[in-house]
Design a protein around this motif. Structure first.
Motif, short mmCIF file in Angstrom:
data_model
loop_
_atom_site.label_atom_id
_atom_site.label_comp_id
_atom_site.label_asym_id
_atom_site.label_seq_id
_atom_site.Cartn_x
_atom_site.Cartn_y
_atom_site.Cartn_z
N LEU A 46 -6.54 -8.76 11.15
CA LEU A 46 -6.22 -7.33 11.16
C LEU A 46 -5.01 -7.06 12.04
O LEU A 46 -4.12 -6.28 11.67
CB LEU A 46 -7.42 -6.54 11.65
CG LEU A 46 -7.24 -5.02 11.72
CD1 LEU A 46 -6.95 -4.44 10.34
CD2 LEU A 46 -8.46 -4.35 12.34
N ARG A 47 -4.94 -7.69 13.20
CA ARG A 47 -3.81 -7.49 14.09
C ARG A 47 -2.52 -8.00 13.47
O ARG A 47 -1.44 -7.40 13.64
CB ARG A 47 -4.07 -8.16 15.44
CG ARG A 47 -5.19 -7.49 16.24
CD ARG A 47 -5.44 -8.22 17.56
NE ARG A 47 -4.30 -8.09 18.46
CZ ARG A 47 -4.13 -7.09 19.31
NH1 ARG A 47 -5.02 -6.10 19.36
NH2 ARG A 47 -3.09 -7.06 20.10
N THR A 48 -2.60 -9.10 12.72
CA THR A 48 -1.43 -9.61 12.02
C THR A 48 -0.94 -8.60 11.00
O THR A 48 0.27 -8.30 10.91
CB THR A 48 -1.75 -10.94 11.32
OG1 THR A 48 -2.00 -11.94 12.31
CG2 THR A 48 -0.60 -11.40 10.44
N VAL A 49 -1.85 -8.04 10.22
CA VAL A 49 -1.47 -7.06 9.20
C VAL A 49 -0.88 -5.80 9.85
O VAL A 49 0.13 -5.26 9.38
CB VAL A 49 -2.68 -6.70 8.32
CG1 VAL A 49 -2.33 -5.58 7.35
CG2 VAL A 49 -3.15 -7.93 7.54
N LEU A 50 -1.49 -5.35 10.93
CA LEU A 50 -0.95 -4.18 11.63
C LEU A 50 0.46 -4.45 12.16
O LEU A 50 1.34 -3.58 12.07
CB LEU A 50 -1.87 -3.78 12.78
CG LEU A 50 -3.20 -3.12 12.38
CD1 LEU A 50 -4.13 -3.06 13.59
CD2 LEU A 50 -2.96 -1.73 11.83
N MET A 159 -0.84 -1.30 3.57
CA MET A 159 -1.59 -1.68 2.37
C MET A 159 -0.93 -2.84 1.63
O MET A 159 -1.62 -3.73 1.11
CB MET A 159 -1.78 -0.47 1.47
CG MET A 159 -2.78 0.53 2.06
SD MET A 159 -3.16 1.93 0.98
CE MET A 159 -1.70 2.96 1.26
N PHE A 160 0.39 -2.86 1.60
CA PHE A 160 1.09 -4.01 0.99
C PHE A 160 0.84 -5.27 1.81
O PHE A 160 0.59 -6.34 1.26
CB PHE A 160 2.59 -3.73 0.89
CG PHE A 160 2.97 -2.80 -0.22
CD1 PHE A 160 2.28 -2.78 -1.42
CD2 PHE A 160 4.05 -1.93 -0.09
CE1 PHE A 160 2.63 -1.92 -2.46
CE2 PHE A 160 4.42 -1.07 -1.12
CZ PHE A 160 3.70 -1.06 -2.30
N ALA A 161 0.95 -5.16 3.13
CA ALA A 161 0.74 -6.33 3.99
C ALA A 161 -0.69 -6.83 3.86
O ALA A 161 -0.94 -8.04 3.78
CB ALA A 161 1.05 -5.98 5.44
N ALA A 162 -1.65 -5.92 3.83
CA ALA A 162 -3.05 -6.32 3.68
C ALA A 162 -3.25 -7.07 2.37
O ALA A 162 -3.92 -8.11 2.33
CB ALA A 162 -3.95 -5.09 3.74
N CYS A 163 -2.67 -6.55 1.31
CA CYS A 163 -2.79 -7.20 0.00
C CYS A 163 -2.20 -8.60 0.03
O CYS A 163 -2.77 -9.53 -0.54
CB CYS A 163 -2.11 -6.34 -1.05
SG CYS A 163 -2.28 -6.97 -2.74
N SER A 164 -1.09 -8.78 0.72
CA SER A 164 -0.45 -10.09 0.77
C SER A 164 -1.33 -11.12 1.48
O SER A 164 -1.16 -12.32 1.29
CB SER A 164 0.90 -10.00 1.47
OG SER A 164 0.77 -9.87 2.88
N HIS A 165 -2.28 -10.64 2.30
CA HIS A 165 -3.20 -11.54 3.00
C HIS A 165 -4.56 -11.62 2.30
O HIS A 165 -5.52 -12.13 2.87
CB HIS A 165 -3.39 -11.07 4.44
CG HIS A 165 -2.21 -11.33 5.32
ND1 HIS A 165 -1.95 -12.56 5.91
CD2 HIS A 165 -1.18 -10.52 5.70
CE1 HIS A 165 -0.84 -12.48 6.63
NE2 HIS A 165 -0.35 -11.26 6.52
N GLY A 166 -4.63 -11.10 1.08
CA GLY A 166 -5.87 -11.19 0.32
C GLY A 166 -6.90 -10.13 0.63
O GLY A 166 -8.05 -10.23 0.20
N LEU A 167 -6.50 -9.09 1.35
CA LEU A 167 -7.41 -8.00 1.68
C LEU A 167 -7.27 -6.86 0.68
O LEU A 167 -6.24 -6.73 0.00
CB LEU A 167 -7.13 -7.48 3.09
CG LEU A 167 -7.35 -8.45 4.24
CD1 LEU A 167 -6.87 -7.83 5.55
CD2 LEU A 167 -8.81 -8.86 4.35
N ASP A 168 -8.29 -6.04 0.62
CA ASP A 168 -8.27 -4.86 -0.22
C ASP A 168 -8.34 -3.62 0.65
O ASP A 168 -8.87 -3.65 1.78
CB ASP A 168 -9.45 -4.87 -1.19
CG ASP A 168 -9.32 -5.97 -2.23
OD1 ASP A 168 -8.35 -5.93 -3.00
OD2 ASP A 168 -10.19 -6.86 -2.27
#
Length: 222
Positions: A46-50, A159-168
């Motif tokens: 989560l911290r990476t995505v943020l 949201m784009f970054a989260a998606c790139s890490h396989g998150l929804d």
């Protein structure tokens, strides 16, 4: 992640490959309603995505956004109670309350001073002070627009970054804003543009095709 530096370790990637990778993100990123509560989102992820989302552009690089991170089931239940009882709020392992700082343009605030210290020269201070006040501090509407539009840029990047890490994810504006403010002790300077549920879609979820988008020619005004 690509590093656009041409050397033996990090060659410049094929531009078509980058485009296709982002196209896949655009296609996969959906507003997911059904989250798998058994799949957590590790804090380091989560911290990476943020951190990646924080690379979003912002007015004068002032980055007037904050997030409250909810993981505790009790706190998520409290949020669900003031957000139209949406099940995804308690089913997703993480929910963000996104905040836009209406005062984030003001001299003396941490982001204002951080940007000035790291990016500007002393003789440019008056320019920065006067420009931000003129553009964002003239009226309450201008300050609200400043907060909301910049928080929106961060949200889409998240949201784009989260998606790139396989998150929804699922962005939500269905909530009682003042009730959320009171429940979570959010200072008045912050506008609450949206909530974002973060996690993993339930296994074998059947996702409908992308919804209708206005034709390009209708979107472009002459």
């Amino acid at each position: 992640m690509y590093i656009l530096v041409e050397d033996n370790l990090n060659p410049i990637p094929n531009m078509e490959d980058i485009y296709m990778d982002f196209s896949e993100i655009l296609e996969r990123r959906r507003a997911i309603n059904f989250f798998d509560p058994s799949q957590d989102v590790p804090d380091d992820l989560l911290r990476t995505v943020l951190a990646e989302a924080a690379m979003a552009p912002s007015s004068f690089n002032l980055q007037p956004w904050k997030v409250k991170i909810l993981r505790d089931p009790t706190r998520k239940a409290a949020l669900r109670a003031v957000a139209f009882d949406q099940p995804k709020i308690t089913e997703a392992p993480v929910v963000l309350i996104l905040l836009g700082d209406r005062d984030g343009w003001k001299e003396g605030t941490p982001n204002f001073e951080g940007h000035f210290q790291h990016s500007m020269k002393p003789e440019q201070r008056d320019y920065l002070v006067n420009s931000t006040k003129f553009l964002y501090g003239d009226t309450p509407d201008a300050s609200l627009a400043f907060a909301a539009k910049n928080a929106g840029l961060f949200a889409m990047s998240f949201m784009f970054a989260a998606c790139s890490h396989g998150l929804d994810t699922h962005p939500m504006d269905g909530f009682d804003r003042e009730a959320v403010r009171k429940e979570f002790n959010i200072p008045d300077q912050y506008w609450i543009p949206m909530l974002i549920a973060v996690g993993h879609r339930i296994p074998d979820l059947q996702v409908h095709p992308k919804a209708w988008r206005q034709p390009l020619d209708d979107m472009i005004l002459e």
